[in-house]
Design an enzyme around this catalytic site. Structure first.
Site, PDB file in Angstrom:
ATOM      1  CD  GLN A 275     -36.551 -26.872  -1.571  1.00  0.00           C
ATOM      2  OE1 GLN A 275     -36.030 -26.853  -0.905  1.00  0.00           O
ATOM      3  NE2 GLN A 275     -37.534 -25.949  -1.662  1.00  0.00           N
ATOM      4  CG  PHE A 276     -38.333 -29.754  -8.885  1.00  0.00           C
ATOM      5  CD1 PHE A 276     -39.067 -28.571  -9.623  1.00  0.00           C
ATOM      6  CD2 PHE A 276     -39.171 -30.415  -7.665  1.00  0.00           C
ATOM      7  CE1 PHE A 276     -40.310 -28.607  -9.556  1.00  0.00           C
ATOM      8  CE2 PHE A 276     -40.606 -30.181  -7.825  1.00  0.00           C
ATOM      9  CZ  PHE A 276     -41.236 -29.111  -8.600  1.00  0.00           C
ATOM     10  CB  THR A 277     -38.859 -25.374  -5.859  1.00  0.00           C
ATOM     11  OG1 THR A 277     -38.628 -25.712  -4.647  1.00  0.00           O
ATOM     12  CG2 THR A 277     -40.216 -26.319  -6.406  1.00  0.00           C
TER      13      THR A 277
END
Length: 150
Positions: free
Chosen positions: A78-80
């Site tokens: 999850q890059f966010t």
């Protein structure tokens, strides 16, 4: 690396209408990888999470780890989680690692967790539009960052 660790009664990941991972009781780990993360971060984070005492013992006290209760694990990239919200209202993801760096670290994280548990770990599909369903148990949700070592 930043991780959001959720103790779950169940969790699953679906991509394009197909369920790609599903677990019963255990951990759902959302994992963000930054441009400055290394193998050292991964080697610190995996045992920290795997040995974290957040499962109840026979007295109802959070005193057991996922390894002790033989719980399942799903790790979802999850890059966010690497979002910077310092300026304006639109998060910046400039601190998130590009796929050529993030994928090997993500895969290494999963492999190290499998070694720790002695069995397969569920995953999402890196970079895919995933639907994550979970039943948070407790709820118990913990955030951890390998840079802070807290």
């Amino acid at each position: 690396m930043r991780a959001v660790i959720q103790r779950v009664r169940s969790a699953s990941v679906t991509v394009s209408g197909k369920k790609v991972s599903e677990i019963d009781s255990g951990l759902l780990i959302l994992l963000g990888i930054s441009t400055t993360d290394t193998q050292e971060d991964l080697r610190w984070l995996v045992p920290k999470i795997g040995n974290m005492r957040i499962f109840n013992d026979e007295n109802g006290v959070m005193n057991r780890s996922v390894t002790e209760v033989k719980g399942d694990v799903i790790v979802v990239s999850q890059f966010t989680l690497m979002a910077s919200t310092k300026k304006g209202n639109r998060p910046s993801y400039i601190g998130a690692a590009r796929p050529e760096m993030a994928i090997p670290l993500y895969e290494g994280f999963v492999q190290e967790f499998e070694k720790l548990l002695g069995r397969k770990v569920g995953t999402g599909i890196f970079g895919a539009d995933m639907k994550v369903d979970l039943c948070n148990d407790g709820p118990v949700t913990i955030m951890i960052d390998s840079r802070n070592r807290e």
